[in-house]
Design a protein around this motif. Structure first.
Motif, mmCIF file in Angstrom:
data_model
loop_
_atom_site.group_PDB
_atom_site.id
_atom_site.type_symbol
_atom_site.label_atom_id
_atom_site.label_comp_id
_atom_site.label_asym_id
_atom_site.label_seq_id
_atom_site.Cartn_x
_atom_site.Cartn_y
_atom_site.Cartn_z
ATOM 1 N N ARG A 41 -1.614 23.926 -18.920
ATOM 2 C CA ARG A 41 -1.862 24.586 -17.422
ATOM 3 C C ARG A 41 -2.704 23.470 -16.506
ATOM 4 N N LEU A 42 -3.809 23.047 -17.222
ATOM 5 C CA LEU A 42 -4.551 22.011 -16.283
ATOM 6 C C LEU A 42 -3.444 21.021 -16.028
ATOM 7 N N ARG A 43 -2.809 20.413 -16.738
ATOM 8 C CA ARG A 43 -1.841 19.315 -16.545
ATOM 9 C C ARG A 43 -1.108 19.597 -15.173
ATOM 10 N N GLU A 44 -0.186 21.098 -15.148
ATOM 11 C CA GLU A 44 0.436 21.509 -14.115
ATOM 12 C C GLU A 44 -0.397 21.464 -12.870
ATOM 13 N N GLU A 45 -1.610 21.994 -12.845
ATOM 14 C CA GLU A 45 -2.441 22.348 -11.754
ATOM 15 C C GLU A 45 -2.783 21.123 -11.310
ATOM 16 N N THR A 46 -3.193 20.077 -11.910
ATOM 17 C CA THR A 46 -3.570 18.699 -11.534
ATOM 18 C C THR A 46 -2.773 18.093 -10.807
ATOM 19 N N GLU A 47 -1.181 18.201 -11.382
ATOM 20 C CA GLU A 47 -0.147 17.449 -10.868
ATOM 21 C C GLU A 47 0.146 18.047 -9.398
ATOM 22 N N ARG A 48 0.117 19.525 -9.422
ATOM 23 C CA ARG A 48 0.300 20.189 -8.175
ATOM 24 C C ARG A 48 -0.740 19.717 -7.098
ATOM 25 N N ILE A 49 -1.809 19.786 -7.470
ATOM 26 C CA ILE A 49 -2.943 19.505 -6.475
ATOM 27 C C ILE A 49 -2.607 18.086 -5.873
ATOM 28 N N ILE A 50 -2.549 17.138 -6.814
ATOM 29 C CA ILE A 50 -2.412 15.553 -6.219
ATOM 30 C C ILE A 50 -1.271 15.355 -5.495
ATOM 31 N N MET A 51 -0.072 15.889 -5.865
ATOM 32 C CA MET A 51 1.319 15.752 -5.201
ATOM 33 C C MET A 51 0.955 16.477 -3.842
ATOM 34 N N SER A 52 0.550 17.580 -3.704
ATOM 35 C CA SER A 52 0.404 18.130 -2.483
ATOM 36 C C SER A 52 -0.245 17.409 -1.621
ATOM 37 N N HIS A 53 -1.418 16.684 -1.947
ATOM 38 C CA HIS A 53 -2.177 15.850 -1.408
ATOM 39 C C HIS A 53 -1.457 14.677 -0.815
ATOM 40 N N VAL A 54 -0.693 13.932 -1.828
ATOM 41 C CA VAL A 54 0.048 12.785 -1.314
ATOM 42 C C VAL A 54 1.263 13.216 -0.487
ATOM 43 N N ARG A 55 1.735 14.626 -0.531
ATOM 44 C CA ARG A 55 2.892 14.851 0.491
ATOM 45 C C ARG A 55 2.346 14.859 1.752
ATOM 46 N N SER A 56 1.087 15.554 1.858
ATOM 47 C CA SER A 56 0.500 15.741 3.311
ATOM 48 C C SER A 56 -0.048 14.371 3.989
ATOM 49 N N ARG A 57 -0.271 13.278 3.101
ATOM 50 C CA ARG A 57 -0.612 12.148 3.398
ATOM 51 C C ARG A 57 0.553 11.517 3.850
ATOM 52 N N GLU A 58 1.639 11.610 3.308
ATOM 53 C CA GLU A 58 2.772 11.071 3.550
ATOM 54 C C GLU A 58 3.464 11.356 4.800
ATOM 55 N N GLN A 59 3.210 12.634 5.151
ATOM 56 C CA GLN A 59 3.585 12.975 6.753
ATOM 57 C C GLN A 59 2.881 12.502 7.647
ATOM 58 N N GLN A 60 1.460 12.336 7.385
ATOM 59 C CA GLN A 60 0.472 11.656 8.250
ATOM 60 C C GLN A 60 0.722 10.434 8.583
ATOM 61 N N CYS A 61 1.092 9.697 7.369
ATOM 62 C CA CYS A 61 1.496 8.256 7.493
ATOM 63 C C CYS A 61 2.632 7.933 8.330
ATOM 64 N N LYS A 62 3.785 8.700 7.950
ATOM 65 C CA LYS A 62 4.972 8.583 8.941
ATOM 66 C C LYS A 62 4.835 8.889 10.356
ATOM 67 N N GLU A 63 3.916 9.862 10.645
ATOM 68 C CA GLU A 63 3.500 10.121 12.044
ATOM 69 C C GLU A 63 2.865 9.032 12.775
ATOM 70 N N GLN A 64 1.925 8.385 11.983
ATOM 71 C CA GLN A 64 1.413 7.246 12.430
ATOM 72 C C GLN A 64 2.324 5.953 12.763
ATOM 73 N N LEU A 65 3.077 5.897 11.771
ATOM 74 C CA LEU A 65 4.027 4.831 11.989
ATOM 75 C C LEU A 65 4.742 4.863 13.177
ATOM 76 N N VAL A 66 5.363 6.228 13.314
ATOM 77 C CA VAL A 66 6.505 6.465 14.502
ATOM 78 C C VAL A 66 5.429 6.217 15.672
ATOM 79 N N LEU A 67 4.310 6.623 15.654
ATOM 80 C CA LEU A 67 3.320 6.556 16.742
ATOM 81 C C LEU A 67 3.202 4.994 17.247
ATOM 82 N N LEU A 68 2.945 4.389 16.135
ATOM 83 C CA LEU A 68 2.565 2.878 16.484
ATOM 84 C C LEU A 68 3.837 2.050 17.047
ATOM 85 N N ILE A 69 5.019 2.340 16.327
ATOM 86 C CA ILE A 69 6.246 1.819 16.977
ATOM 87 C C ILE A 69 6.464 2.138 18.270
#
Length: 74
Positions: A41-69
């Motif tokens: 349960r700890l493993r699943e929750e840890t993975e879920r939290i980390i991956m949700s953070h990575v996905r949110s940052r991924e979207q922000q990163c893509k938005e910044q790249l598009v804005l820069l271009i």
């Protein structure tokens, strides 16, 4: 006009690079989480939290790249 075409061509590879980095991060998170296999349960929750953070940052990163271009094209 020539430079604008080249800048436009950079957009897709940049976004693809972000996808590849996120994929590699997902693999690293999964490998690290396997060390917590004794606590499923700890493993699943840890993975879920980390991956949700990575996905949110991924979207922000893509938005910044598009804005820069877009700024470079303006």
């Amino acid at each position: 006009a020539i430079v604008k075409k080249q800048i436009t061509r950079l957009k897709e590879p940049c976004l693809k690079c972000v996808d590849l980095v996120v994929q590699e991060l997902s693999n690293v998170v999964r490998i690290c989480a396997e060390r917590m296999s004794r606590y499923p349960r700890l493993r699943e929750e840890t993975e879920r939290i980390i991956m949700s953070h990575v996905r949110s940052r991924e979207q922000q990163c893509k938005e910044q790249l598009v804005l820069l271009i877009d700024c470079e094209l303006a």
